[in-house]
Design an enzyme around this catalytic site. Structure first.
Site, PDB file in Angstrom:
ATOM      1  N   GLU A  25      58.584  -5.437  27.742  1.00  0.00           N
ATOM      2  CA  GLU A  25      59.964  -4.956  27.957  1.00  0.00           C
ATOM      3  C   GLU A  25      60.738  -5.903  28.899  1.00  0.00           C
ATOM      4  OE1 GLU A  25      60.206  -0.673  29.004  1.00  0.00           O
ATOM      5  OE2 GLU A  25      61.233  -1.344  30.810  1.00  0.00           O
ATOM      6  N   TYR A  26      60.099  -6.307  29.991  1.00  0.00           N
ATOM      7  CA  TYR A  26      60.747  -7.222  30.935  1.00  0.00           C
ATOM      8  C   TYR A  26      61.156  -8.516  30.221  1.00  0.00           C
ATOM      9  CZ  TYR A  26      59.472  -5.037  35.504  1.00  0.00           C
ATOM     10  OH  TYR A  26      59.357  -4.234  36.607  1.00  0.00           O
ATOM     11  N   VAL A  52      63.975  14.799  35.879  1.00  0.00           N
ATOM     12  CA  VAL A  52      64.548  14.762  34.537  1.00  0.00           C
ATOM     13  C   VAL A  52      63.492  14.576  33.438  1.00  0.00           C
ATOM     14  CG1 VAL A  52      65.205  12.340  34.712  1.00  0.00           C
ATOM     15  CG2 VAL A  52      66.473  13.811  33.202  1.00  0.00           C
ATOM     16  N   MET A  53      62.447  13.779  33.716  1.00  0.00           N
ATOM     17  CA  MET A  53      61.385  13.566  32.712  1.00  0.00           C
ATOM     18  C   MET A  53      60.591  14.855  32.472  1.00  0.00           C
ATOM     19  SD  MET A  53      61.213  10.451  31.474  1.00  0.00           S
ATOM     20  CE  MET A  53      59.564  10.124  30.870  1.00  0.00           C
ATOM     21  N   GLY A 111      56.214  18.513  38.329  1.00  0.00           N
ATOM     22  CA  GLY A 111      57.299  17.556  38.545  1.00  0.00           C
ATOM     23  C   GLY A 111      58.425  17.888  37.580  1.00  0.00           C
ATOM     24  N   VAL A 154      55.229  12.840  37.997  1.00  0.00           N
ATOM     25  CA  VAL A 154      55.673  12.604  39.382  1.00  0.00           C
ATOM     26  C   VAL A 154      55.631  11.094  39.631  1.00  0.00           C
ATOM     27  CG1 VAL A 154      54.806  14.858  40.150  1.00  0.00           C
ATOM     28  CG2 VAL A 154      53.307  12.861  40.316  1.00  0.00           C
ATOM     29  N   ARG A 157      63.771 -11.859  37.929  1.00  0.00           N
ATOM     30  CA  ARG A 157      64.278 -10.708  38.708  1.00  0.00           C
ATOM     31  C   ARG A 157      64.218 -11.049  40.203  1.00  0.00           C
ATOM     32  NH1 ARG A 157      62.953  -4.939  35.739  1.00  0.00           N
ATOM     33  NH2 ARG A 157      63.257  -5.685  33.625  1.00  0.00           N
ATOM     34  N   ASN A 204      55.426  -2.468  29.292  1.00  0.00           N
ATOM     35  CA  ASN A 204      56.512  -2.758  30.236  1.00  0.00           C
ATOM     36  C   ASN A 204      56.670  -4.256  30.494  1.00  0.00           C
ATOM     37  OD1 ASN A 204      56.709   0.007  30.363  1.00  0.00           O
ATOM     38  ND2 ASN A 204      56.935   0.085  32.569  1.00  0.00           N
TER      39      ASN A 204
END
Ligand code: 3PG
Length: 467
Positions: free
Chosen positions: A191-192, A14-15, A11, A76, A289, A188
């Site tokens: 993070e949210y 960009v990462m 993959g 990926v 959200r 995460n």
């Protein structure tokens, strides 16, 4: 050229591309693979004559370029693509090769994949990566789990590429099975919740203090030098001042107020419900959200239910209240996330070391914050600490700021301006510190209509009453 490269990456988005460049810069050789020839060419063009990096769109060439046992990282998209890539690699692998999933895979999928590949003699583990594209290039926080023996083989590479906090690499072996993906999922979720809280602080300052974007920028820069120091505060200060290239205004003011999500925050909430752990600050961040996406309905409702802001604040007073409220909210959010990790560790036998998780989050990742130093110290002092709110540092820090939170929440309730993240955090705190809640009545109701029984405060046992 055959079987010489230390590390493989599938993959080259960009990462993946940035991760390869990072690995090669740290003295290892890395080979990339992507079916998209353009991505392969672009990486090869960028590295020029650098013999430490190779890439191919051909899976066989890729696999044959790696030293044994192969260490292959998948960067990926989570979901079906991971299974497809695994199936493409499998015919070319040898026993003891290692596949590492660096995406945000759902932890239960990681457990299934590990079992499936174990039967074929291949090691598989998930390693959460946080820090975005820049982190992958300059040093992310890495959260690997799975087989310890397999991890030991990639440990030197991971420690070299990870972000460093005062020289310590932001990576640690977290535990067996899907521990790595699980910890990244809760990261995460936190993070949210932090993002929701910061958005509320921004709105509060605008609504009650008429702050301009440059004033907000100054304030966030100032706060980022204090106890709120964190990556999210830092980027917020920069976002607030970014000019729109379409006109004279600021870009943030032109951005549609509908927040998207890829699901990790929702999984954190869902799993917390499964475990019976209250994480309302994360739950509400997910709901917000969803509510933000209801733009048409919100616009319609705003015409029916108009509200007028009647209270304005003196700027100094408002700054003090919002800073204290942000600090309070940050602590409550991390406390909920770490509580979830503690309970999940027991439930899934992850044997998580909460101190080391706090340490690897101190740099590289999106939720890096000065506060994590206090959190790691709290668990270092007491590895049996059942909740962060029992740590004396936090008891002393939280008590003086609660009043500001109450003032802000009540002001917002009066004015009809939502503060869902902050008010949920306050409610959680108030309930957490209540030695008696009115849930005795719920037990009575359950027994009344469903004969579900209840416990008593003055006698052992389960009781039922014919009401
Ligand atoms: C990411 O994985 O890119 C983020 O940490 C979370 O993404 P989301 O806000 O799109 O869910």
């Amino acid at each position: 050229m055959n079987n010489t490269f230390d590390f493989g990456v599938v993959g080259l988005g960009v990462m993946g591309r940035n991760f390869i460049l990072n690995v090669a810069e740290k003295g290892f050789t890395a080979f990339g693979h992507d079916l998209d020839e353009a991505k392969v060419d672009s990486l090869l063009n960028e590295c020029g004559n650098n013999q430490d990096i190779g890439a191919s769109a051909n899976v066989k060439t890729f696999v044959n370029s790696l030293s044994l046992p192969r260490k292959i990282m998948l960067l990926v998209p989570a979901g079906k693509t991971v299974n497809i890539v695994i199936e493409c690699l499998l015919p070319h692998l040898d026993p003891d090769d290692i596949i590492i999933d660096g995406g945000n895979s759902f932890f239960r999928e990681t457990d299934k994949r590990e079992e499936y590949l174990k039967a074929k003699g291949i090691h598989f583990f998930g390693a959460g990566i946080s820090g975005g594209a820049k982190g992958a290039r300059l040093g992310p926080s890495l959260m690997p789990g799975g087989s310890k023996d397999a991890y030991n083989l990639v440990q030197p590479i991971f420690e070299a590429v990870a972000a460093k906090f005062q020289g310590e690499p932001c990576v640690a072996y977290l535990g067996p099975k899907s521990a790595g993906n699980y910890v990244k999922m809760v990261h995460n979720g936190i993070e949210y919740a932090l993002m929701q809280l910061i958005s509320e602080a921004y709105n509060t300052l605008k609504v009650y203090g008429d702050y301009s974007n440059p004033e907000l920028n100054d304030l966030f820069i100032k706060w980022n030098r204090g106890r709120l120091q964190s990556f999210l505060m830092e980027i917020t200060s920069r976002i607030l001042i970014k000019k729109d290239n379409q006109d004279d205004g600021y870009l943030v003011d032109r951005i549609m107020d509908k927040a998207k999500q890829k699901g990790t925050g929702k999984w954190t909430s869902q799993n917390a419900m499964d475990l019976g752990i209250p994480v309302p600050s994360i739950d509400i961040a997910v709901s917000m959200r969803e509510l933000s996406a209801m733009k048409e309905e919100r616009e319609k409702a705003s015409r029916f239910y108009k509200s007028k802001v009647v209270n304005k604040n003196d700027k100094n007073e408002l700054e003090k209240m919002v800073e204290e409220a942000l600090y309070f909210g940050f602590v409550i959010i991390y406390a909920q996330g770490f509580h979830q990790l503690a309970i999940a560790s027991e439930e899934y036998s992850y044997e998580l070391d909460l101190c080391s998780i706090a340490k690897i989050w101190r740099a590289g990742c999106i939720i890096r914050a000065g506060l994590l130093e206090d959190i790691s110290n709290a668990y270092a002092k007491n590895d049996k600490l059942s909740h962060l709110l029992f740590d004396t540092t936090f008891i002393d820090a939280i008590k003086p700021v609660v009043e500001s939170v109450r003032s802000l929440v009540s002001q917002s309730v009066k004015n009809g301006i939502p503060l869902p993240g902050l008010s949920n955090s306050l409610t959680y705190f108030d309930a957490f510190k209540s030695s008696r809640l009115p849930l005795n009545l719920i037990q009575a109701q359950r027994d009344y209509f469903g004969s579900h029984g209840y416990e008593r405060t003055d006698m052992e046992g389960i009781f039922h009453t014919e009401w």
